[in-house]
Design an enzyme around this catalytic site. Structure first.
Site, short mmCIF file in Angstrom:
data_model
loop_
_atom_site.label_atom_id
_atom_site.label_comp_id
_atom_site.label_asym_id
_atom_site.label_seq_id
_atom_site.Cartn_x
_atom_site.Cartn_y
_atom_site.Cartn_z
N ASP A 221 0.86 -1.18 0.00
CA ASP A 221 0.00 0.00 0.00
C ASP A 221 0.90 1.23 0.00
O ASP A 221 2.12 1.13 -0.13
CB ASP A 221 -0.91 -0.02 1.24
CG ASP A 221 -1.94 -1.15 1.16
OD1 ASP A 221 -2.13 -1.68 0.06
OD2 ASP A 221 -2.52 -1.48 2.19
N LYS B 115 -3.52 3.82 -2.98
CA LYS B 115 -4.50 4.75 -3.54
C LYS B 115 -3.89 6.09 -3.90
O LYS B 115 -4.57 7.10 -3.91
CB LYS B 115 -5.62 4.98 -2.52
CG LYS B 115 -6.38 3.73 -2.14
CD LYS B 115 -7.63 4.09 -1.36
CE LYS B 115 -8.40 2.85 -0.93
NZ LYS B 115 -7.73 2.12 0.15
N MET C 81 -9.57 7.20 10.19
CA MET C 81 -10.27 7.73 9.01
C MET C 81 -11.43 8.63 9.43
O MET C 81 -12.51 8.57 8.84
CB MET C 81 -10.79 6.57 8.12
CG MET C 81 -9.69 5.70 7.58
SD MET C 81 -10.30 4.20 6.80
CE MET C 81 -10.57 3.14 8.22
N1 SAH Z 1 -4.06 -0.75 9.34
C1 SAH Z 1 -3.81 0.62 9.69
C2 SAH Z 1 -5.02 1.50 9.53
C3 SAH Z 1 -5.48 1.62 8.10
S1 SAH Z 1 -6.82 2.74 7.93
C4 SAH Z 1 -3.29 0.68 11.12
O1 SAH Z 1 -3.29 -0.33 11.82
O2 SAH Z 1 -2.85 1.74 11.54
C5 SAH Z 1 -5.94 4.24 7.53
C6 SAH Z 1 -6.11 5.23 8.67
O3 SAH Z 1 -5.19 4.95 9.70
C7 SAH Z 1 -5.82 6.67 8.29
O4 SAH Z 1 -6.92 7.28 7.66
C8 SAH Z 1 -5.57 7.27 9.65
O5 SAH Z 1 -6.78 7.45 10.36
C9 SAH Z 1 -4.80 6.15 10.33
N2 SAH Z 1 -3.35 6.31 10.19
C10 SAH Z 1 -2.51 5.55 9.46
N3 SAH Z 1 -1.24 5.97 9.60
C11 SAH Z 1 -1.28 7.03 10.45
C12 SAH Z 1 -0.30 7.88 11.02
N4 SAH Z 1 1.00 7.73 10.75
N5 SAH Z 1 -0.71 8.86 11.85
C13 SAH Z 1 -2.01 9.01 12.17
N6 SAH Z 1 -2.98 8.22 11.67
C14 SAH Z 1 -2.63 7.25 10.83
#
Ligand code: SAH
Length: 266
Positions: free
Chosen positions: A47, A69, A184
């Site tokens: 991703d 994306k 999100m």
């Molecule tokens: N599997 C991922 C989440 C995927 S959904 C996990 O476990 O973290 C994607 C969402 O994760 C983003 O829209 C945001 O809300 C959050 N996210 C991912 N990376 C982030 C980061 N470095 N800082 C803050 N939020 C983050």
């Protein structure tokens, strides 16, 4: 790898899939096991990544396939990703499916597992640091805390059109004694806060919005349900994690925090 691979008589020459959590962005927040899987990979389906460092852990000649994306790229559908995983594994390849954070948290892991199980492909899930944990670390707070938060709830603020399954009961989720970690959620936070305020939730309920946790571009914004809409607007174009609950008030004075009125966090 070997245990699963050789214990599965139905696929004697099958490849193998690791579903690896890449962590929240900083390259050194992947696990050692995840890095080892990358070092053995022949194909990596990934991703969006914060940089190229994780892919540099792959051997020379490893095929890397972008399935995220990013604007300007065709983003693969979940079915396409499932097909890719199965096809490369059936061709006998060692495949890494690299996903942000932890694969099991809002990562469409369930669909990929189903595809692999149906095809009889052996796999291993390698957990990763999920954004909620990275966000709490960035803000210097604890997701659970004796006397303040006896639960930490992972919730998505993103309700996609045509989504099946139950809508969340936010009035029940936001409660004293729990931290709600919203993934999100920046686009819907304003409406959510207004809904909660209309239903009698405390306007001073503290919250933090942590953007780009673990990265140099990290920004931490603090506020309350009352200021949520404005805070969320500032953060909405950046991957951001929202922490709602008493623990969100704990970071003040400890870590640099961007208040609404302050200049950019450096
Ligand atoms: N599997 C991922 C989440 C995927 S959904 C996990 O476990 O973290 C994607 C969402 O994760 C983003 O829209 C945001 O809300 C959050 N996210 C991912 N990376 C982030 C980061 N470095 N800082 C803050 N939020 C983050």
């Amino acid at each position: 790898m070997s245990l699963l691979l050789f214990n599965n008589p139905s696929v004697p020459h099958a490849g193998f899939v690791w579903l690896v959590g890449a962590g929240p962005g900083a390259a050194d927040l992947i696990t050692l096991r995840g890095r080892n899987a990358l070092a053995e990979a022949e194909v990596v389906i990934h991703d969006d990544l914060a940089g190229q460092v994780l892919l540099s852990f792959c051997p020379v000649g490893c095929q890397t396939i972008y399935a995220g994306k990013r604007a300007g790229h065709h983003s693969a559908t979940q079915d396409e990703i499932n097909r890719l995983l199965v096809a490369h594994a059936r061709a006998g390849k060692r495949v890494v499916r690299l996903k942000g954070g932890d694969p099991s948290v809002f990562g469409r892991l369930g669909e990929e597992l189903q595809a692999l199980r149906s095809a009889g492909i052996p796999f291993e899930i390698v957990p990763g640091v999920t954004a909620a944990c990275a966000a709490a670390a960035a803000a210097g707070v604890s997701l659970t805390q004796r006397g303040l938060a006896s639960a930490a709830i992972l919730a998505t603020g993103h309700e996609c059109a045509g989504k099946s399954g139950p809508a969340l009961d936010w009035d029940a989720l936001i409660q004293p004694g729990a931290t709600v970690c919203v993934y999100m959620g920046t686009r819907s936070l304003g409406a959510l806060a207004e809904h909660l305020l209309a239903n009698g939730h405390d306007a001073k309920t503290p919250l933090l919005i942590i953007s780009n946790a673990s990265l140099p571009s990290q920004i931490i914004r603090s506020g309350t349900l009352e200021t949520a809409r404005e805070l969320a607007r500032e953060a909405q174009d950046t991957p951001s994690l929202i922490l709602i609950g008493a623990i969100a008030a704990q970071n003040r004075g400890l870590f640099a925090v961007k208040q609404i009125t302050e200049a950019a966090y450096v």
